[in-house]
Design an enzyme around this catalytic site. Structure first.
Site, PDB file in Angstrom:
ATOM      1  CG  HIS A 417      -1.749   1.244   1.344  1.00  0.00           C
ATOM      2  ND1 HIS A 417      -1.353   2.327   2.095  1.00  0.00           N
ATOM      3  CD2 HIS A 417      -2.937   1.597   0.790  1.00  0.00           C
ATOM      4  CE1 HIS A 417      -2.259   3.274   2.008  1.00  0.00           C
ATOM      5  NE2 HIS A 417      -3.234   2.859   1.225  1.00  0.00           N
ATOM      6  NE  ARG A 507      32.278   1.497 -16.239  1.00  0.00           N
ATOM      7  CZ  ARG A 507      31.424   2.478 -16.538  1.00  0.00           C
ATOM      8  NH1 ARG A 507      30.148   2.355 -16.180  1.00  0.00           N
ATOM      9  NH2 ARG A 507      31.816   3.540 -17.196  1.00  0.00           N
ATOM     10  NE  ARG A 574      35.119  -3.263 -18.162  1.00  0.00           N
ATOM     11  CZ  ARG A 574      35.410  -2.064 -17.642  1.00  0.00           C
ATOM     12  NH1 ARG A 574      35.979  -1.148 -18.416  1.00  0.00           N
ATOM     13  NH2 ARG A 574      35.114  -1.785 -16.405  1.00  0.00           N
ATOM     14  CD  GLU A 676      41.250  -1.549 -21.275  1.00  0.00           C
ATOM     15  OE1 GLU A 676      40.726  -0.668 -20.579  1.00  0.00           O
ATOM     16  OE2 GLU A 676      40.961  -2.755 -21.183  1.00  0.00           O
ATOM     17  N   GLY A 697      38.824   2.410 -24.563  1.00  0.00           N
ATOM     18  CA  GLY A 697      38.754   2.824 -23.169  1.00  0.00           C
ATOM     19  C   GLY A 697      39.678   4.009 -22.980  1.00  0.00           C
ATOM     20  CB  SER A 698      39.181   7.614 -23.671  1.00  0.00           C
ATOM     21  OG  SER A 698      38.091   7.843 -22.800  1.00  0.00           O
ATOM     22  CG  ASN A 699      38.843   7.151 -18.125  1.00  0.00           C
ATOM     23  OD1 ASN A 699      38.845   8.243 -18.681  1.00  0.00           O
ATOM     24  ND2 ASN A 699      37.857   6.762 -17.345  1.00  0.00           N
ATOM     25  CG  ASP A 700      42.851   1.670 -18.104  1.00  0.00           C
ATOM     26  OD1 ASP A 700      43.236   2.374 -17.167  1.00  0.00           O
ATOM     27  OD2 ASP A 700      42.311   0.559 -17.947  1.00  0.00           O
ATOM     28  CB  CYS A 747      32.827   2.491 -23.651  1.00  0.00           C
ATOM     29  SG  CYS A 747      34.309   1.510 -23.348  1.00  0.00           S
TER      30      CYS A 747
END
Length: 794
Positions: A417, A507, A574, A676, A697-700, A747
């Site tokens: 409810h 992820r 991934r 990456e 994977g642009s960060n790594d 990504c």
């Protein structure tokens, strides 16, 4: 046939003015859905004329009107007026012809079931003859386990009286209904002996997000009242309904074990039903089998298809026969009416200490002062705009709930409810916290957040938050595929309306860390973990046949939920990419993880999958993907391998996967690789020979091209994906991949943060850009403008 009685088989939806919406709907299902396999218990209904005859014979109309006048003149409060009217009705005599008609119908129902006195439920169904669309659900009383013709007549009289419960009077006053034009029909329906089995609620739409392609089922032991009223936390199951037509698939995408501490069963004497504690075995077991869940979902599709709208359905399973029945169905009234052109989002910007957690109802945030109220008799102590904190709610709480900024309860599920009313009111609610009334203190300032996924939080203090409206109308189409980064199954459902063309990065770590919580090797080698971890793992894996199955099924259903939100567009999942220090933080994980000086460049990604120390854990991941694609049915899931350092390592990973049932190309399985590491770019032609696509994977990649730890605060000014060397790497990868006829997406975070970086990617003809959800609409518009500019003649 008596003017006072109508059998269900003689009713349909056109008879709402005669028997109310509830009974008309039962008749509609009995008459129209029986041939499609939907089982509805037999029964009959008293008509609106029966109620009016009772009122007339007892000369109650003037008495009721006079009492209501005293309410309008404020000479008597609603509780006093309501009690006086109910007493007048229950003290009245049932007209002999009406009583005999009820007795005759009840005896016929007993004969149909070949018993002397069939046990029935007597349920109120209010109606207004000139307002057939009016909804009076939940305001009148129901009586369960009624047996014997005299008791049935008495139950009907009590139902008549419940037309004037305090909550019903208040509702009609607030909505301008004439009390004297509303009548009461009583549905007399064969009881399903769910006291010896189970019961619950089914919605044919996701109640939080409005996602239309699921059936959401709540289930508990015993009679269904505990689920409807929210006195317990039930099991919850979610089924992806478009796949139900394929009998080879089992599209069960959500399965959560509820605590189910109580069950309602038959009582004795005047206590027709009683609540009793469930056993430990009942609490640790799922209420329904997978096949029963799927059967209910199929019926939900049939019912929704017949009514041509999302439906709210009550079901019950008979403990004697094992058969499941539908006992009620009504239109869903919240999500089905939601405006689809705008998406309102909330985001918590302040930080605070979470005091309690529970199920998240709604997707908003509110702040206010705590008011703990344990008894509905004390609601006069509530102040407008406060946060209502209580054990549970029922319809008597309605007047105070609409004055609250938010609602927090100890007990209940998504179909309780409190949850239903909170959605109708558009306010956040945190349901089933277990201990909110003990932890939250009267007068304390709190923030109630339901904008963070499945779990809702009550934070200490007044925290800052942002509210944004995103228009989903008149959005352009782009040649570049715009996709979404999403890790949480709940977030995927929350953002399903966004115009993304799939998920570019799902992820796996989020599901493992936040939902599964246990290290896969600790589940496989349970005897080797310490006592504290063993205890926690035992609690996590309750309801599953074994501990590895807990990992596989939970991971599979989490991934399937993400896949469902975008089907048939691709969803790139991934495989796990925890670092060793992160893996060690999982329950039981320290036993199986080495200590590394630099986990960022250590035993992560692909190098784990074929290792003797993790291969068995990777098998569980592969089994989950196989279940998603081949058993649940989401062939739109693409597998992606992270941190794959060399082509030779790629060979070892692909061979290991094939040994675990995931062979690239088989059953249309595509396997991508994360780009990456500089070697992924330098040897792109060799990786392209082994994989179907690349995802940057642009960060790594930035970290390894520039030699900058992405987590190093002192070097943060050097970390920039727009650096010339990084962009050169990306340009080279796109050229090589396209030469090998392989797709390339990105990504990483950069396109969400830097519009000019998104421009660069489009100019280099990248195939897809995957973004954080809140960046999709602005980047989509920017990409469309850029593409139009490029296409325009010089």
């Amino acid at each position: 046939m008596s003017e006072y009685i109508r059998w269900f088989e003689d009713l349909d939806n056109d008879d709402v003015p005669i028997v109310g919406g509830k009974n008309a709907s039962l008749g509609e299902m009995v008459g129209s859905l029986k041939d499609r396999g939907v089982r509805v218990p037999d029964g009959f209904a008293t008509t609106a004329d029966a109620y009016r005859s009772f009122i007339a014979v007892n000369d109650l109309e003037d008495r009721i009107a006079g009492l209501l006048d005293e309410l309008h003149q404020e000479t008597k409060p609603v509780d006093e007026v309501g009690k006086a009217i109910r007493d007048a009705i229950t003290g009245g005599e049932m007209p002999e012809d009406l009583a005999e008609a009820i007795r005759d119908a009840y005896r016929e129902l007993s004969r149909r079931y070949d018993v002397d006195a069939v046990d029935v439920a007597a349920r109120s169904s209010a109606t207004a003859e000139d307002l057939p669309e009016a909804s009076f659900a939940g305001q009148q009383e129901s009586y369960l386990n009624v047996s014997g013709d005299d008791d049935v007549v008495e139950a009907c009289r009590n139902c008549f009286a419940s037309l004037f419960t305090d909550r019903a009077i208040t509702y009609r006053e607030n909505h301008g209904f004439d009390h004297m034009k509303v009548a009461l029909s009583v549905g007399i329906q064969k009881m399903v002996r769910s006291d010896g089995a189970s019961a619950g609620v089914l919605f044919t739409i996701d109640t939080e997000t409005g996602f239309p392609d699921v059936a959401l089922i709540n289930a508990a032991w015993g009679l269904g009242e505990n689920v409807v009223k929210g006195t317990i936390t039930p099991d919850q199951y979610t089924v992806y309904t478009p796949f139900l037509e394929n009998g080879n698939l089992r599209p069960l995408i959500g399965k959560t074990l509820g605590t189910k501490k109580k069950k309602m069963v038959y009582g004795s004497g005047s206590d027709r039903t009683v609540n009793e504690d469930t056993s430990e075995e009942e609490r640790s077991r799922f209420v329904l089998t997978d096949e029963e869940i799927l059967q209910l979902a199929r019926w939900g599709v049939v019912i929704e298809d017949h009514y041509d709208r999302p439906m709210d359905v009550e079901w019950a399973k008979d403990g004697d026969t094992g058969d499941i029945f539908i006992v009620q169905a009504r239109p869903e009234t919240v999500q089905s009416r939601t405006e689809t052109g705008m998406l309102k989002t909330y985001h918590l910007t302040g930080e605070g200490e979470p005091l309690v957690t529970g199920l998240s109802i709604g997707q908003s945030i509110a702040t206010g002062t705590v008011r703990v109220i344990l008894d509905v008799e004390d609601i006069d102590q509530f102040e407008d705009g406060c946060v209502l904190v209580t054990d549970m709610t029922d319809p008597d709480w309605g007047p105070v709930m609409k004055r609250a900024a938010a609602i927090v309860t100890n007990h209940g599920g998504r179909t309780s409810h409190a949850a239903i009313v909170s959605r109708e009111l558009g306010i956040p609610a945190v349901i089933g916290t277990g201990d909110a009334t003990d932890v939250l203190q009267n007068g304390a300032e709190v923030t109630v957040s339901c904008a963070e996924g499945d779990e809702g939080y009550v934070y200490e203090g007044t925290l800052e938050f942002e509210e944004e409206e995103i228009s989903l109308e008149d959005l352009p189409e782009t040649e570049t595929r715009i996709m979404m980064n999403v890790a949480s199954p709940a977030a995927a459902m929350r953002w399903w309306r966004l115009p993304s063309r799939g998920v570019g990065l799902a992820r796996m770590e989020y599901i493992i860390n936040n939902i599964i919580r246990a290290h896969p090797m600790a589940l496989l080698k349970f005897d080797e973990v310490d006592d504290d971890a063993r205890s926690e793992i035992e609690a996590l894996t309750r309801g599953f046949p074994d501990k590895p199955s807990y990992f596989v099924e939970t991971l599979a259903r989490g991934i399937a939920t993400i896949a469902a939100s975008q089907h048939p567009d691709p969803v790139i999942v991934r495989m796990s990419d925890f670092k060793t220090n992160e893996y060690a933080g999982l329950v039981g994980g320290r036993r199986f993880e080495p200590e590394e000086e630099n986990p960022m460049l250590g035993w992560r990604g692909a190098s784990r999958y074929y290792s003797d120390d993790y291969r068995d854990g990777f098998e569980l991941e592969c089994r989950a993907i196989h279940m998603v694609r081949n058993e649940i049915g989401f062939r739109n899931v693409i597998v992606m391998i992270p941190f794959c350092r060399t082509p030779e390592e790629a060979d070892r990973v692909l061979e290991t996967m094939a040994g675990f049932g995931l062979e690239r190309g088989r059953d249309d399985l595509l396997v991508y690789v994360m780009a990456e590491i500089p070697s992924n770019v330098i040897q792109a032609d060799e990786f392209a020979a082994r994989f179907d696509g690349f995802s940057i994977g642009s960060n790594d990649l930035t970290q390894l091209v520039l030699g900058v730890d992405r987590d190093a605060d002192r070097l943060s000014y050097l970390f920039d994906e727009r650096n010339t060397s990084v962009k050169s790497m990306i340009r080279s990868l796109i050229e090589k991949a396209h030469a090998a006829e392989r797709t390339v997406g990105i990504c990483g975070q950069a396109p969400s943060d830097y519009p000019d970086f998104a421009d660069f990617l489009v100019s280099e003809r990248i195939d897809s850009i995957s973004l954080n959800p809140d960046s999709i609409v602005p980047v989509l518009r920017r990409v469309a403008r850029l593409e139009q500019k490029k296409a325009a003649p010089a």
